[in-house]
Design an enzyme around this catalytic site. Sequence first.
Site, PDB file in Angstrom:
ATOM      1  N   TRP A  17     -19.860  -0.946   3.140  1.00 53.37           N
ATOM      2  CA  TRP A  17     -18.405  -1.117   3.147  1.00 53.37           C
ATOM      3  C   TRP A  17     -18.005  -2.496   3.670  1.00 53.37           C
ATOM      4  O   TRP A  17     -16.871  -2.721   4.050  1.00 53.37           O
ATOM      5  CB  TRP A  17     -17.780   0.001   3.998  1.00 53.37           C
ATOM      6  N   SER A  69       0.849  -1.185   0.000  1.00 52.06           N
ATOM      7  CA  SER A  69       0.000   0.000   0.000  1.00 52.06           C
ATOM      8  C   SER A  69       0.891   1.243   0.000  1.00 52.06           C
ATOM      9  O   SER A  69       2.072   1.168   0.327  1.00 52.06           O
ATOM     10  CB  SER A  69      -0.888   0.028   1.242  1.00 52.06           C
ATOM     11  N   GLY A  70       0.309   2.375  -0.327  1.00 49.84           N
ATOM     12  CA  GLY A  70       1.060   3.629  -0.292  1.00 49.84           C
ATOM     13  C   GLY A  70       0.856   4.483  -1.527  1.00 49.84           C
ATOM     14  O   GLY A  70       1.694   5.332  -1.846  1.00 49.84           O
ATOM     15  N   ARG A  99     -14.224   0.066  -9.124  1.00 49.32           N
ATOM     16  CA  ARG A  99     -14.272   1.378  -8.485  1.00 49.32           C
ATOM     17  C   ARG A  99     -14.868   2.449  -9.415  1.00 49.32           C
ATOM     18  O   ARG A  99     -15.501   3.400  -8.991  1.00 49.32           O
ATOM     19  CB  ARG A  99     -12.821   1.759  -8.126  1.00 49.32           C
ATOM     20  N   GLU A 102      -0.846   6.979  -2.012  1.00 50.57           N
ATOM     21  CA  GLU A 102      -0.935   8.425  -1.742  1.00 50.57           C
ATOM     22  C   GLU A 102       0.417   8.989  -1.330  1.00 50.57           C
ATOM     23  O   GLU A 102       0.533  10.147  -0.941  1.00 50.57           O
ATOM     24  CB  GLU A 102      -1.972   8.680  -0.649  1.00 50.57           C
ATOM     25  N   ASN A 115      -3.930   3.627  -8.058  1.00 48.46           N
ATOM     26  CA  ASN A 115      -3.821   4.890  -8.798  1.00 48.46           C
ATOM     27  C   ASN A 115      -2.375   5.203  -9.172  1.00 48.46           C
ATOM     28  O   ASN A 115      -1.447   4.805  -8.480  1.00 48.46           O
ATOM     29  CB  ASN A 115      -4.391   6.047  -7.962  1.00 48.46           C
ATOM     30  N   ASP A 121      -8.503   9.223  -9.182  1.00 45.28           N
ATOM     31  CA  ASP A 121      -8.102   8.266  -8.141  1.00 45.28           C
ATOM     32  C   ASP A 121      -8.969   7.013  -8.140  1.00 45.28           C
ATOM     33  O   ASP A 121      -9.391   6.545  -7.086  1.00 45.28           O
ATOM     34  CB  ASP A 121      -8.116   8.915  -6.743  1.00 45.28           C
ATOM     35  N   TRP A 129     -11.597   4.359   5.172  1.00 46.89           N
ATOM     36  CA  TRP A 129     -11.868   5.620   4.483  1.00 46.89           C
ATOM     37  C   TRP A 129     -13.328   6.035   4.717  1.00 46.89           C
ATOM     38  O   TRP A 129     -13.660   7.214   4.828  1.00 46.89           O
ATOM     39  CB  TRP A 129     -11.565   5.486   2.991  1.00 46.89           C
TER      40      TRP A 129
END
Lengths: 171, 610
Positions: free
Chosen positions: B503, B191-192, B353, B194, B279, B326, B567
Amino acid sequence: MFATKANTTEVGPIRQIGGKWLMLSLGIMGSMLTLMSAAIAEDDGNDVTNYTVKDGKVDQATYDGYEAYTRVCQACHGPDGLGSSFAPSLMEISETRTLGEFVATVANGQEIQPGKVMPSFADDQYVMNNVNNIYRYMKARAAGDVGRGRPDVIGDGDDKEASDSDSDQAE
Amino acid sequence: MLREFSYAIAAIGLAVSAQAHANENLLELQENPEYWATQLGNYQGNRYSELDQINRDNVDELRAQWQFSTGVLRGHEGGPLYVGDGKLYIHTPFPNKVFALDLEDEGRVVWTHEPNQDSRVIPVMCCDTVNRGLAYADGRLFIGQADNTLVALDSESGEVLWEAENGDHTKGETNTMSPLVVGDKVIMGISGGEFGVRGHMTAYNVETGEQEWRAYSNGPDEDVKIDPEETLMLGEPIGEEDLGETTWPDDEWKRGGGAPWGWVTYDPELDLIYYGTGNPGTWNPDQRAIDGEPADNKWAITVFARDPDTGEAKWVYQKVPFDEWDYDGVNENQLIDVEIDGEQRKGLAIIDRTGFGFLLDRENGELLVAEKFAPETNWASHYDMETGRPVVNEEYSTFRQGVDVNTTDICPTAMGAKNMQPSAYSPETGLLYAGINRICMNYEPYETEYTAGQPYVGATLTMMPAPQEDEENGMEGRMGSFIAWDPVKGEKAWEIDERFAVWSGALATAGDLAFYGTLEGYLKAVDIETGEELWRFKTPSGIIGNVNTFQYEGKQYIAVLSGVGGWAGIGLAAGLEDPEEGLGAVGAFAALDDYTKLGGVLTVFALPDA
């Protein structure tokens, strides 16, 4: 003008922040940055929290605070300063903390309890340049003078106000 | 003594285990409907159970049998595993505790594993300190800790068998996903997205933790493990070399994201793993354009089919070239066999998404269906089935609208019309079941600079509920729904409106039931054919975990972790603004914070004894 005494081994850089001078002192304790001190010198009587709201529009500094908040803080603290399941409301924080305390937390970060960590933004020039503005925007939000969402700036788009349905909404 | 004993077993395991032992063990477990041995229920990601003791006729009798507090307050994603040894295995968000709970004794703690992690990893977890759960094979449990340590535990004792470093949090890398064991390898992403990381998927030896291969999501073909003459795109060889490098300006691919943080599925017959990438680097598309024109930014938001032994890419499909919203492409790839135009196809279905439901051929990556499951979706009008590319609506193109311009009313939001919460598939109905988000956004890109370990976002985002579909039956005040989706026809069979985004991971069963959780904390059972609600139970906190089922000593159980966060918790806690109310309005859509508070709890349900 006020200053708090630093009991630390290392004195950080002096940065210009929103027209004010902030001296950051970063202390290293164990492996973590811990809050040691933050001293703010007010250059005149113009309080950074002295925001202006006119016909629902805000001064530029308050707008800059909104923008910086939305770019950086919102990811944890939720939209419009309202808080989230992850981090507390900065509107509420701004009511109980002085500007100096607020700036110190943003600069140094903190660990409130195991697993609840606020990062240090001392190395983030954009955040540090806008930390006063963020505080100012939060004060305006907390007082109920600025609502949710993106505020308009006083003087911007006055000539087309009649055609802009959003711009004349009052709080 | 126990400690020495388990190490001895581990040593024997090292010496004698056959290469594919773990794989065979896991396949065997998956074929037994009494077990729930992987997070998605089986390798194909179907989240379907053949158990039918709890069914349409008796589900209203379903009762909570016992509950267990994890003692952790953050968002609880993933779910419990049951592999037939009388213990339920659960995990928590940071600090990533693992508990083995005794089913014989209503959840007595058999052992606990609590790693000592550097808490400085927390600020680089973009959207809560979530973890999507454990993997199991052949007496070992695997968890990807937040701090990038991949750990193998002895399932009998909880002792650590090995640890491997999968990333570097000082660069913004973290672990949130659930590993998957395939053959003699543990497959793990990162992950990461952003933080401008360079996404990678890595295989570790199941016995030793040694790294076997790593395939990046961007950069030269060698790093991505693409052979342009062999690797297929839309059924044909890619042809061009190094697209993972040439479709980026300058060295932007080095911070090009494409983090694969969702789910990995596996087809044992084709011997291919499938996953999607996130993204592409900064959210400001202008910084990813070449000469002022959109560039594909390969291989972000791409489905990869890879050989699990070597990592070589068999085929690729980029769902969104040049992302401007995104729309991470990490959602689960459901492996389903379908009949399309009278022909049997090995399908791969995605409730994506982007608001589109895709169906691909999982042998060659050919695009078969791309239809909107979220009707408000407006960033693209449709997919061009020849090129496999979305036809982008200029009005909602944050690149065409420009830097420092607030592009408004884009649907869906960056959270996606569906985020990572895994869907279910019933082979009996041929439908997919998924919780979805009905939320739109305003998106303003801005110039941002890369600093290792600092957020590399470059866009501000504000969200609002999706517009009403119609006055009579519309979505008023509703920010989510639970849908049944026909992946072949590309249309919804039915839909249940929910107050908040849904979710939680779904479950489908042979008892003609579908289960899902809500952000308020309800666990609901609905008729799998009509969507009619048959049962609900209010757990102590919002559900972002997955509903799992298993059978122990003749009794079928349903189990779910509740504990709001993720989120969804960050975005929805305070409620969203009503877009109709205008600027500065006090009226906001329902605030999640008015319905639920933090706290991780496992709840285990069954029918009362007859």
